[in-house]
Design an enzyme around this catalytic site. Sequence first.
Site, PDB file in Angstrom:
ATOM      1  N   GLY A   1     -38.151   4.357 -28.838  1.00 28.92           N
ATOM      2  CA  GLY A   1     -37.468   5.169 -27.827  1.00 28.92           C
ATOM      3  C   GLY A   1     -36.124   5.614 -28.352  1.00 28.92           C
ATOM      4  O   GLY A   1     -35.755   5.286 -29.477  1.00 28.92           O
TER       5      GLY A   1
ATOM      6  N   MET B   1     -31.774   6.081 -28.285  1.00 23.91           N
ATOM      7  CA  MET B   1     -30.650   5.155 -28.124  1.00 23.91           C
ATOM      8  C   MET B   1     -30.453   4.869 -26.631  1.00 23.91           C
ATOM      9  O   MET B   1     -30.703   5.726 -25.787  1.00 23.91           O
ATOM     10  CB  MET B   1     -29.370   5.782 -28.688  1.00 23.91           C
ATOM     11  CG  MET B   1     -29.392   5.869 -30.198  1.00 23.91           C
ATOM     12  SD  MET B   1     -27.900   6.636 -30.836  1.00 23.91           S
ATOM     13  CE  MET B   1     -26.736   5.287 -30.633  1.00 23.91           C
ATOM     14  N   PHE B   2     -30.027   3.681 -26.333  1.00 28.13           N
ATOM     15  CA  PHE B   2     -29.730   3.213 -24.969  1.00 28.13           C
ATOM     16  C   PHE B   2     -30.971   3.038 -24.096  1.00 28.13           C
ATOM     17  O   PHE B   2     -30.861   2.877 -22.883  1.00 28.13           O
ATOM     18  CB  PHE B   2     -28.749   4.166 -24.240  1.00 28.13           C
ATOM     19  CG  PHE B   2     -27.524   4.473 -25.041  1.00 28.13           C
ATOM     20  CD1 PHE B   2     -26.562   3.501 -25.263  1.00 28.13           C
ATOM     21  CD2 PHE B   2     -27.332   5.727 -25.591  1.00 28.13           C
ATOM     22  CE1 PHE B   2     -25.428   3.771 -26.014  1.00 28.13           C
ATOM     23  CE2 PHE B   2     -26.204   6.010 -26.349  1.00 28.13           C
ATOM     24  CZ  PHE B   2     -25.253   5.037 -26.553  1.00 28.13           C
TER      25      PHE B   2
ATOM     26  N   ASP C   1     -35.722  -5.203 -36.299  1.00 32.59           N
ATOM     27  CA  ASP C   1     -34.947  -4.333 -35.415  1.00 32.59           C
ATOM     28  C   ASP C   1     -34.494  -3.112 -36.207  1.00 32.59           C
ATOM     29  O   ASP C   1     -34.325  -3.182 -37.428  1.00 32.59           O
ATOM     30  CB  ASP C   1     -33.728  -5.120 -34.901  1.00 32.59           C
ATOM     31  CG  ASP C   1     -33.114  -4.508 -33.651  1.00 32.59           C
ATOM     32  OD1 ASP C   1     -33.821  -3.774 -32.935  1.00 32.59           O
ATOM     33  OD2 ASP C   1     -31.927  -4.785 -33.377  1.00 32.59           O
ATOM     34  N   GLU C   2     -34.288  -1.990 -35.557  1.00 33.33           N
ATOM     35  CA  GLU C   2     -33.821  -0.750 -36.217  1.00 33.33           C
ATOM     36  C   GLU C   2     -34.731  -0.381 -37.395  1.00 33.33           C
ATOM     37  O   GLU C   2     -34.258  -0.036 -38.481  1.00 33.33           O
ATOM     38  CB  GLU C   2     -32.375  -0.912 -36.696  1.00 33.33           C
ATOM     39  CG  GLU C   2     -31.395  -1.316 -35.608  1.00 33.33           C
ATOM     40  CD  GLU C   2     -30.966  -0.185 -34.674  1.00 33.33           C
ATOM     41  OE1 GLU C   2     -31.512   0.937 -34.796  1.00 33.33           O
ATOM     42  OE2 GLU C   2     -30.105  -0.444 -33.825  1.00 33.33           O
TER      43      GLU C   2
ATOM     44  N   CYS D   1     -28.707  14.866 -16.485  1.00 32.34           N
ATOM     45  CA  CYS D   1     -29.449  15.183 -15.265  1.00 32.34           C
ATOM     46  C   CYS D   1     -30.111  13.979 -14.589  1.00 32.34           C
ATOM     47  O   CYS D   1     -30.661  14.109 -13.506  1.00 32.34           O
ATOM     48  CB  CYS D   1     -30.511  16.245 -15.573  1.00 32.34           C
ATOM     49  SG  CYS D   1     -31.904  15.582 -16.497  1.00 32.34           S
TER      50      CYS D   1
ATOM     51  N   CYS E   1     -32.406  18.843 -21.604  1.00 37.87           N
ATOM     52  CA  CYS E   1     -30.956  18.799 -21.820  1.00 37.87           C
ATOM     53  C   CYS E   1     -30.635  18.664 -23.303  1.00 37.87           C
ATOM     54  O   CYS E   1     -29.605  19.148 -23.768  1.00 37.87           O
ATOM     55  CB  CYS E   1     -30.327  17.657 -21.017  1.00 37.87           C
ATOM     56  SG  CYS E   1     -30.491  17.885 -19.236  1.00 37.87           S
TER      57      CYS E   1
HETATM   58  P1  ADP Z   1     -31.340   0.323 -27.535  1.00 38.67           P
HETATM   59  O1  ADP Z   1     -31.637  -0.898 -28.380  1.00 38.67           O
HETATM   60  O2  ADP Z   1     -32.570   1.091 -27.162  1.00 38.67           O
HETATM   61  O3  ADP Z   1     -30.266   1.208 -28.122  1.00 38.67           O
HETATM   62  P2  ADP Z   1     -30.065  -1.577 -25.803  1.00 38.67           P
HETATM   63  O4  ADP Z   1     -31.088  -2.598 -25.435  1.00 38.67           O
HETATM   64  O5  ADP Z   1     -29.091  -1.958 -26.883  1.00 38.67           O
HETATM   65  O6  ADP Z   1     -30.776  -0.189 -26.151  1.00 38.67           O
HETATM   66  O7  ADP Z   1     -29.184  -1.169 -24.527  1.00 38.67           O
HETATM   67  C1  ADP Z   1     -29.734  -0.761 -23.299  1.00 38.67           C
HETATM   68  C2  ADP Z   1     -28.595  -0.791 -22.269  1.00 38.67           C
HETATM   69  O8  ADP Z   1     -27.694   0.295 -22.526  1.00 38.67           O
HETATM   70  C3  ADP Z   1     -29.018  -0.550 -20.832  1.00 38.67           C
HETATM   71  O9  ADP Z   1     -29.475  -1.716 -20.206  1.00 38.67           O
HETATM   72  C4  ADP Z   1     -27.714  -0.083 -20.200  1.00 38.67           C
HETATM   73  O10 ADP Z   1     -26.930  -1.177 -19.804  1.00 38.67           O
HETATM   74  C5  ADP Z   1     -26.964   0.590 -21.341  1.00 38.67           C
HETATM   75  N1  ADP Z   1     -26.891   2.065 -21.241  1.00 38.67           N
HETATM   76  C6  ADP Z   1     -25.824   2.829 -21.604  1.00 38.67           C
HETATM   77  N2  ADP Z   1     -26.083   4.142 -21.448  1.00 38.67           N
HETATM   78  C7  ADP Z   1     -27.338   4.267 -20.959  1.00 38.67           C
HETATM   79  C8  ADP Z   1     -28.194   5.375 -20.601  1.00 38.67           C
HETATM   80  N3  ADP Z   1     -27.795   6.650 -20.701  1.00 38.67           N
HETATM   81  N4  ADP Z   1     -29.430   5.098 -20.161  1.00 38.67           N
HETATM   82  C9  ADP Z   1     -29.852   3.820 -20.034  1.00 38.67           C
HETATM   83  N5  ADP Z   1     -29.107   2.742 -20.369  1.00 38.67           N
HETATM   84  C10 ADP Z   1     -27.859   2.935 -20.824  1.00 38.67           C
HETATM   85 ZN    ZN Z   2     -31.653  15.898 -18.708  1.00 36.56          ZN
END
Ligand code: ADP
Ligand code: ZN
Length: 196
Positions: A20, A22-23, A92-93, A152, A184
């Site tokens: 997925g 980031m975030f 990871d990553e 959005c 977006c």
């Molecule tokens: P990833 O490993 O996919 O980068 P993480 O597990 O490190 O994600 O972080 C997910 C967390 O990031 C969410 O639980 C939330 O607290 C935070 N977060 C910050 N911005 C967003 C966003 N735009 N959408 C969803 N979660 C976000």
């Molecule tokens: Zn959007």
Amino acid sequence: MFLEPRIGDESRGWIEVIAGPMFSGKTEELLRRLRRAKIANVRMAIFKPQIDVRYGQNRIVSHDANYFPSLEVGHAADIRKHTKNAELVAIDETQFFDNEIIEVCEELALKGVRVICTGLDMDYLGKPFGPMPEVLAIANYITKIHAICVQCGYPATHSFRKLKNKERVMLGELESYEARCRKCFAEGMAAQEKFT
Ligand code: ADP
Ligand code: ZN
């Protein structure tokens, strides 16, 4: 789909991928699976690429600051040296690893190891990232998760780079990237084109 080891299935390994933008909570989801495996006393080895120095060196950390100890390796091949007794190997990553990661995952799964890879499926241009397409292709199970589009509020599939920088690998957090839905993301890319 079964994701927990089953009695009588000790010799069967498999590959799980959590992908997925980031975030989207990839690391959170990985940590959830690892916590459960730890409760089951599964022997684990957790790896991340040397390139990712966002937080601590020897741990995987989610954006909400949970963590698990991990080993940083420079090359996918190095993973082989540290997985002798592991029943579960987490990577990871994964997008930052070289292509040998594909062979390494297959070898481990064939040996009976449960392999869990997390990674960005797309880079900041919306293109497949590093070895992820192959890793997704060979996976037994894929979990594709979404963030929330900061523009959005729809489910976000893309990682949008707010700064103009042509380097494919640019580490950074909220100040440089934001999660966006496809629409977006496309609008943001078109706007950046206009102003350069
Ligand atoms: P990833 O490993 O996919 O980068 P993480 O597990 O490190 O994600 O972080 C997910 C967390 O990031 C969410 O639980 C939330 O607290 C935070 N977060 C910050 N911005 C967003 C966003 N735009 N959408 C969803 N979660 C976000
Ligand atoms: Zn959007």
